[in-house]
Design a protein around this motif. Structure first.
Motif, mmCIF file in Angstrom:
data_model
loop_
_atom_site.group_PDB
_atom_site.id
_atom_site.type_symbol
_atom_site.label_atom_id
_atom_site.label_comp_id
_atom_site.label_asym_id
_atom_site.label_seq_id
_atom_site.Cartn_x
_atom_site.Cartn_y
_atom_site.Cartn_z
ATOM 1 N N SER A 225 3.968 8.759 1.995
ATOM 2 C CA SER A 225 3.168 7.632 1.854
ATOM 3 C C SER A 225 3.051 6.756 3.124
ATOM 4 O O SER A 225 2.054 6.335 3.655
ATOM 5 N N VAL A 226 4.322 6.594 3.805
ATOM 6 C CA VAL A 226 4.419 5.632 4.958
ATOM 7 C C VAL A 226 3.706 6.210 6.051
ATOM 8 O O VAL A 226 3.053 5.403 6.764
ATOM 9 N N HIS A 227 4.029 7.416 6.132
ATOM 10 C CA HIS A 227 3.535 8.029 7.458
ATOM 11 C C HIS A 227 2.288 8.771 7.653
ATOM 12 O O HIS A 227 1.784 9.113 8.620
ATOM 13 N N VAL A 228 1.797 8.962 6.394
ATOM 14 C CA VAL A 228 0.526 9.853 6.420
ATOM 15 C C VAL A 228 -0.538 9.046 5.723
ATOM 16 O O VAL A 228 -1.636 8.707 6.216
ATOM 17 N N LEU A 229 -0.202 9.017 4.313
ATOM 18 C CA LEU A 229 -1.227 8.228 3.380
ATOM 19 C C LEU A 229 -1.887 6.842 3.768
ATOM 20 O O LEU A 229 -2.852 6.686 3.886
ATOM 21 N N VAL A 230 -0.807 5.857 4.022
ATOM 22 C CA VAL A 230 -1.219 4.612 4.273
ATOM 23 C C VAL A 230 -1.729 4.597 5.739
ATOM 24 O O VAL A 230 -2.807 3.851 5.945
ATOM 25 N N PRO A 231 -1.444 5.247 6.614
ATOM 26 C CA PRO A 231 -2.378 5.178 7.986
ATOM 27 C C PRO A 231 -3.756 5.522 8.004
ATOM 28 O O PRO A 231 -4.504 5.296 8.492
ATOM 29 N N LEU A 232 -3.790 6.625 6.823
ATOM 30 C CA LEU A 232 -5.256 7.288 6.578
ATOM 31 C C LEU A 232 -6.282 6.103 6.038
ATOM 32 O O LEU A 232 -7.295 5.917 6.192
ATOM 33 N N LEU A 233 -5.218 5.272 5.297
ATOM 34 C CA LEU A 233 -6.170 4.075 4.673
ATOM 35 C C LEU A 233 -6.898 3.230 5.629
ATOM 36 O O LEU A 233 -7.796 2.680 5.366
ATOM 37 N N GLY A 234 -5.913 2.738 6.580
ATOM 38 C CA GLY A 234 -6.671 1.988 7.846
ATOM 39 C C GLY A 234 -6.621 0.747 7.387
ATOM 40 O O GLY A 234 -7.206 -0.168 8.088
ATOM 41 N N ARG A 235 -5.602 0.200 6.403
ATOM 42 C CA ARG A 235 -5.576 -1.257 6.064
ATOM 43 C C ARG A 235 -4.494 -1.718 6.636
ATOM 44 O O ARG A 235 -3.362 -1.272 6.827
ATOM 45 N N PRO B 220 -1.264 -4.140 6.791
ATOM 46 C CA PRO B 220 -0.179 -3.947 5.711
ATOM 47 C C PRO B 220 -0.131 -5.251 4.842
ATOM 48 O O PRO B 220 -0.512 -6.348 5.295
ATOM 49 N N ARG B 221 0.187 -4.978 3.434
ATOM 50 C CA ARG B 221 0.512 -6.102 2.750
ATOM 51 C C ARG B 221 1.566 -6.266 1.928
ATOM 52 O O ARG B 221 2.150 -5.211 1.341
ATOM 53 N N LEU B 222 2.471 -7.050 2.779
ATOM 54 C CA LEU B 222 3.725 -7.214 2.536
ATOM 55 C C LEU B 222 4.168 -7.903 1.293
ATOM 56 O O LEU B 222 3.365 -8.908 0.717
ATOM 57 N N THR B 223 5.147 -7.134 0.372
ATOM 58 C CA THR B 223 5.609 -7.867 -0.786
ATOM 59 C C THR B 223 7.171 -7.819 -0.643
ATOM 60 O O THR B 223 7.696 -7.020 0.142
ATOM 61 N N ALA B 224 7.939 -8.620 -1.454
ATOM 62 C CA ALA B 224 9.408 -8.684 -1.566
ATOM 63 C C ALA B 224 9.865 -7.014 -1.896
ATOM 64 O O ALA B 224 9.333 -6.705 -2.662
ATOM 65 N N GLY B 225 11.067 -6.696 -1.263
ATOM 66 C CA GLY B 225 11.681 -5.396 -1.593
ATOM 67 C C GLY B 225 12.395 -5.262 -2.655
ATOM 68 O O GLY B 225 12.508 -4.461 -3.485
ATOM 69 N N PRO B 226 13.490 -6.459 -2.795
ATOM 70 C CA PRO B 226 14.208 -6.209 -4.263
ATOM 71 C C PRO B 226 13.462 -5.908 -5.609
ATOM 72 O O PRO B 226 14.114 -4.779 -6.391
ATOM 73 N N THR C 1 2.913 5.890 -2.956
ATOM 74 C CA THR C 1 4.042 6.655 -3.509
ATOM 75 C C THR C 1 3.862 6.497 -5.140
ATOM 76 O O THR C 1 4.209 7.816 -5.666
ATOM 77 N N ALA C 2 3.719 5.579 -5.626
ATOM 78 C CA ALA C 2 3.387 5.701 -7.156
ATOM 79 C C ALA C 2 2.122 6.682 -7.604
ATOM 80 O O ALA C 2 2.389 7.325 -8.653
ATOM 81 N N GLY C 3 1.354 6.850 -6.858
ATOM 82 C CA GLY C 3 0.308 7.897 -6.914
ATOM 83 C C GLY C 3 0.658 9.285 -6.972
ATOM 84 O O GLY C 3 0.537 10.125 -7.889
ATOM 85 N N LEU C 4 1.623 9.342 -5.628
ATOM 86 C CA LEU C 4 2.255 10.822 -5.947
ATOM 87 C C LEU C 4 3.358 11.122 -7.000
ATOM 88 O O LEU C 4 3.376 12.254 -7.600
ATOM 89 N N TYR D 203 0.840 -1.110 -0.093
ATOM 90 C CA TYR D 203 -0.060 0.013 0.102
ATOM 91 C C TYR D 203 0.788 1.307 -0.062
ATOM 92 O O TYR D 203 0.451 2.254 -0.634
ATOM 93 N N ALA D 204 1.974 1.239 0.594
ATOM 94 C CA ALA D 204 3.079 2.490 0.612
ATOM 95 C C ALA D 204 3.423 2.562 -0.737
ATOM 96 O O ALA D 204 3.588 3.698 -1.135
ATOM 97 N N ALA D 205 3.912 1.484 -1.394
ATOM 98 C CA ALA D 205 4.540 1.766 -2.668
ATOM 99 C C ALA D 205 3.402 2.004 -3.713
ATOM 100 O O ALA D 205 3.594 2.911 -4.557
ATOM 101 N N ARG D 206 2.124 1.710 -3.480
ATOM 102 C CA ARG D 206 1.061 2.242 -4.464
ATOM 103 C C ARG D 206 0.822 3.579 -4.222
ATOM 104 O O ARG D 206 0.527 4.440 -5.097
#
Length: 187
Positions: free
Chosen positions: A67-77, A79-85, A20-23, A15-18
Motif C-alpha cells: 500500500s505505502v510503496h506501490v499503491l499510494v504512489p500510483l494514486l498520485g495524491r 498524503p492525507r494525514l490522520t492520527a495513528g493510535p 491496505t483495507a482494500g487488500l 490513503y495508505a490505510a484505505r
C-alpha cells in the motif's frame, strides 16, 4: 528491547490505510471462498498481517508495504494525514476478528469462520471504499467514555475537547419548502 522496533507511525497516511483495507477485503474474500489447507494458509497470512501491522504499522506487513510503496504512489495524491493510535486500535480489532476466524477454522467450524470473515470484510470495505474506520469510531467512543486515556492520542482528545466547546447554532426556520405543491387559497 528497542521500543522503536514496535512503534506505530503517527500520523498515518489515510490513503495508505484505505489501500491496505482494500487488500484485506480481497484477502478475506479469497479466504472465505477457499477451502482446506489453502483456506488455513490464507487465514494464517491474514492474521499474521494484522499482528505485524499492530506491532509496527506497515513496516513489517506485506499488505502495508504494498500500500505505502506501490499503491499510494500510483494514486498520485497528496498524503492525507490522520492520527495513528485509532488506526492501530482498528488493526488490533482486525487481529482479534481474524484470529477468531482462524480459531473457528481450526475447530472445524467453517460456517462460523466464514461469518466472522464477513464481519471483517464489511468493516474493511467501509474503510476502503467510504473512508469510514469502524475501529477508529470505537476508539473515539472509548476515549469519550474514559476507557482509553486521553494521553494515548493527544490529537484525538484535543479534537473532542474542541467540539465539546462548540455550542450548536441557534436555528430559526422561517419557512420550509419540502417540495409539496399545495393549492393557494383563491387559486
Amino acid at each position: 528491547m528497542n521500543r522503536s522496533l514496535f512503534a506505530f507511525p503517527n500520523p498515518v497516511n489515510e490513503y495508505a490505510a484505505r489501500c491496505t483495507a482494500g487488500l484485506v477485503v480481497a484477502l478475506a474474500v479469497a479466504t472465505a471462498l477457499s477451502g482446506g489447507s489453502l483456506r488455513l494458509a490464507l487465514l494464517v497470512a491474514l492474521t499474521l498481517g494484522f499482528a505485524l501491522r499492530v506491532a509496527g504499522g506497515p513496516r513489517y506487513s506485506l499488505l502495508g508495504r504494498l500500500s505505502v510503496h506501490v499503491l499510494v504512489p500510483l494514486l498520485g495524491r497528496t498524503p492525507r494525514l490522520t492520527a495513528g493510535p485509532p488506526k492501530r486500535f482498528a488493526q488490533a480489532i482486525g487481529l482479534a476478528v481474524s484470529a477468531t476466524a482462524l480459531g473457528f477454522t481450526l475447530a472445524g467450524w467453517t460456517a462460523a469462520a466464514t461469518a466472522t470473515l464477513a464481519v471483517l470484510v464489511a468493516a474493511a470495505t467501509l474503510e476502503s471504499v467510504f473512508g469510514f474506520c469502524l475501529g477508529c469510531r470505537i476508539f473515539s467512543v472509548l476515549m469519550r467514555l474514559g476507557v482509553i486515556p486521553e494521553d494515548i492520542c493527544e490529537e484525538c482528545a484535543s479534537v473532542g475537547r474542541r467540539y465539546a466547546k462548540v455550542a450548536p447554532a441557534a436555528l430559526k426556520i422561517e419557512r420550509a419548502d419540502v417540495g409539496l405543491v399545495t393549492p393557494r387559497p383563491g387559486s
